[in-house]
Scaffold this active site. Structure first.
Site, PDB file in Angstrom:
ATOM      1  N   ASP A 141     -32.201  61.371  32.987  1.00 31.07           N
ATOM      2  CA  ASP A 141     -32.618  60.438  31.927  1.00 31.07           C
ATOM      3  C   ASP A 141     -33.986  60.814  31.349  1.00 31.07           C
ATOM      4  O   ASP A 141     -34.368  60.327  30.290  1.00 31.07           O
ATOM      5  CB  ASP A 141     -32.628  58.994  32.436  1.00 31.07           C
ATOM      6  CG  ASP A 141     -33.547  58.743  33.618  1.00 31.07           C
ATOM      7  OD1 ASP A 141     -34.199  59.693  34.095  1.00 31.07           O
ATOM      8  OD2 ASP A 141     -33.622  57.584  34.070  1.00 31.07           O
ATOM      9  N   GLU A 142     -34.725  61.690  32.043  1.00 32.05           N
ATOM     10  CA  GLU A 142     -36.068  62.046  31.554  1.00 32.05           C
ATOM     11  C   GLU A 142     -36.018  62.804  30.231  1.00 32.05           C
ATOM     12  O   GLU A 142     -37.035  62.917  29.550  1.00 32.05           O
ATOM     13  CB  GLU A 142     -36.825  62.857  32.608  1.00 32.05           C
ATOM     14  CG  GLU A 142     -36.994  62.089  33.901  1.00 32.05           C
ATOM     15  CD  GLU A 142     -38.099  62.614  34.801  1.00 32.05           C
ATOM     16  OE1 GLU A 142     -38.930  63.425  34.347  1.00 32.05           O
ATOM     17  OE2 GLU A 142     -38.123  62.211  35.972  1.00 32.05           O
ATOM     18  N   TYR A 165     -41.167  69.646  33.148  1.00 30.93           N
ATOM     19  CA  TYR A 165     -39.861  69.508  33.811  1.00 30.93           C
ATOM     20  C   TYR A 165     -38.818  68.954  32.838  1.00 30.93           C
ATOM     21  O   TYR A 165     -37.740  69.540  32.652  1.00 30.93           O
ATOM     22  CB  TYR A 165     -39.968  68.584  35.044  1.00 30.93           C
ATOM     23  CG  TYR A 165     -38.627  68.057  35.508  1.00 30.93           C
ATOM     24  CD1 TYR A 165     -37.706  68.882  36.142  1.00 30.93           C
ATOM     25  CD2 TYR A 165     -38.260  66.720  35.279  1.00 30.93           C
ATOM     26  CE1 TYR A 165     -36.466  68.404  36.546  1.00 30.93           C
ATOM     27  CE2 TYR A 165     -37.031  66.226  35.676  1.00 30.93           C
ATOM     28  CZ  TYR A 165     -36.129  67.071  36.310  1.00 30.93           C
ATOM     29  OH  TYR A 165     -34.908  66.604  36.702  1.00 30.93           O
TER      30      TYR A 165
END
Ligand code: NAD
Ligand code: TDX
Length: 380
Positions: A141-142, A165
């Site tokens: 979900d990031e 990331y």
């Protein structure tokens, strides 16, 4: 019989997924490809690797010759790509490694799969594909960035990552979708919220807090602890991947999450109180304690195990404020809902760690100690 290439399965979620598949399916063969970084541990799969149903290969997803050779040897039906550098704080220290593994590694797997699974070209020049193949990318979900106080991520939310990331995971998603659109490759993607459960490496919040409590150490909460994460028990994530892999239409993207938003401070307080309660009611769990002060009567004192252990430390750079998933699509299309409530899952997780201290010791010897000093000393 179907043959699966499962990458990164000596890590947290991949190992849970291998165990889940071996438990729930009969006619299958799994090849695990993992380079065994600090986050990968072969001991995690010790009971699963039997060289028949489950074979282990140590290697890099970015190694073209190795991956081509594995495709030629095993004729994979499914690829499930868990392999990644997965820790946001480490990506702030060394972004390039994240691009190397998460982007170029994924692209290498895609390309090897494309070469192995295509048979020719159709009238428009698109590749024709062997039937029944699927490349599944395990995403996060990031990739959607950060939410304010309200709202949820849907599959239509624009991609807007912030950390190296999450930017690398977004790039990987986009290259997977580019293979879908350019070559009509049979792909799928799941974007899951924060997982917790067995075999979670103790650099991540929940297992790090459990480990520090057992050692009587301070519990570092970044910033003011108000950041919100949406926690999902790892087995529910595994079931979602299984469903998407086997039942979703080619080319689909699914968000996976269970409406379980908590602030980091709530999580840390809950872990402290749950651990203390478990130690008080089940004295055998006190064996896991490294810090064992004695009370006046000679019994093990547990009164120190409270919120005074919490210490607020320097915030993570670019710290996303809130993640929250709208899982309506996977619920509607595939009937997936989480089966483990947080109250049950957190007790199960803490008990797992109390019962598996040799595993924790094994994965945190060596590099971890230096990592902890490097990452946390400057924060105080
Ligand atoms: P992890 O860090 O525990 O495990 C990653 C594994 O990948 C390790 O076993 C490591 O050795 C292996 N690996 C790293 N580089 C490799 C390479 N070049 N070649 C082969 N293997 C390599 O990660 P995790 O938490 O299990 O996450 C797995 C996947 O799920 C990742 O893609 C991550 O982005 C995604 N994800 C994680 C979460 C979460 O909460 N942990 C949530 C959503 C998505
Ligand atoms: O010591 C800590 N103190 C603290 O306050 C650590 C390690 C974390 N935190 C905070 C940062 C986050 O707001 O806790 C929250 C959770 O942190 P992590 O466990 O590092 O997870 P997060 O950064 O949210 O990312 C995780 O979920 C999404 C996984 O690591 C990713 O791989 C996944 O994509």
């Amino acid at each position: 019989m179907n043959t699966y290439l499962i990458t990164g399965a000596a890590g947290f979620i991949g190992s849970n997924f291998v165990k889940y598949l071996l438990r729930t399916r009969t006619d299958l063969r799994i090849v695990v490809l993992d380079i065994l970084t600090y986050a990968g541990n072969l001991g995690t799969l010790a009971d699963d690797i039997d060289n028949e149903r489950c074979i282990f290969v140590r290697g890099d997803i970015g190694d073209r010759r190795l991956v081509e050779q594995l495709f030629a040897q095993y004729k994979f039906d499914y690829v499930v790509n868990f392999a990644a550098e997965s820790h946001v704080d480490r990506s702030i220290e060394n972004p390039q490694l994240f691009l190397q593994t998460n982007v170029l590694g994924t692209q290498n797997l895609l390309d090897c799969a494309r070469r192995a699974w295509t048979t020719g070209r159709d009238a428009q020049g698109y590749p024709t594909w062997l039937r029944g193949k699927r490349f599944h990318q395990v995403s996060t979900d990031e990739v959607y960035g950060s939410l304010g106080k309200t709202g949820f991520f849907t599959e239509q939310t624009p991609l807007a990552p912030h950390s190296p990331y999450s930017a690398s995971k977004t790039a990987a998603d986009l290259i997977v979708l580019a293979y879908r659109d350019t070559y009509h490759m049979p792909v799928s993607i799941t974007r899951c919220s924060n997982n917790y459960g067995p075999y979670h490496f103790p650099e991540k919040l929940i297992p790090l807090i459990i480990k520090n409590i057992l050692e009587g150490k301070k519990l570092p909460v970044y910033g003011d602890g108000s950041n919100v994460r949406d926690w999902l028990y790892v087995e529910d994530h595994c079931r979602a991947i299984d469903l998407v892999l086997h039942q979703a239409r080619d080319g689909e993207v699914y968000n996976v999450g269970g409406h379980n938003e908590r602030t980091n401070l709530e999580i840390v307080r809950l872990v402290i109180s749950t651990m203390r309660q478990l130690m008080e009611t089940r004295p055998e769990y006190r064996n896991a304690l490294k810090h064992k002060p004695l009370a006046a009567d000679g019994s093990i004192d547990l009164t120190w195990m409270d919120d005074t252990l919490i210490t607020f430390v320097a915030d993570r750079l670019g710290h996303d404020q809130r993640y929250a998933i709208d899982p309506a699509k996977i619920q509607h299309d595939l009937g997936w809902t989480p089966q483990t409530t947080f109250d049950v899952g957190i007790v199960r997780t803490i008990e797992w760690y109390l019962n598996h201290q040799p595993w924790v010791k094994q994965v945190t010897s060596g590099e971890y100690i230096k990592y902890y000093e490097r990452m946390y000393e400057h924060r105080n």
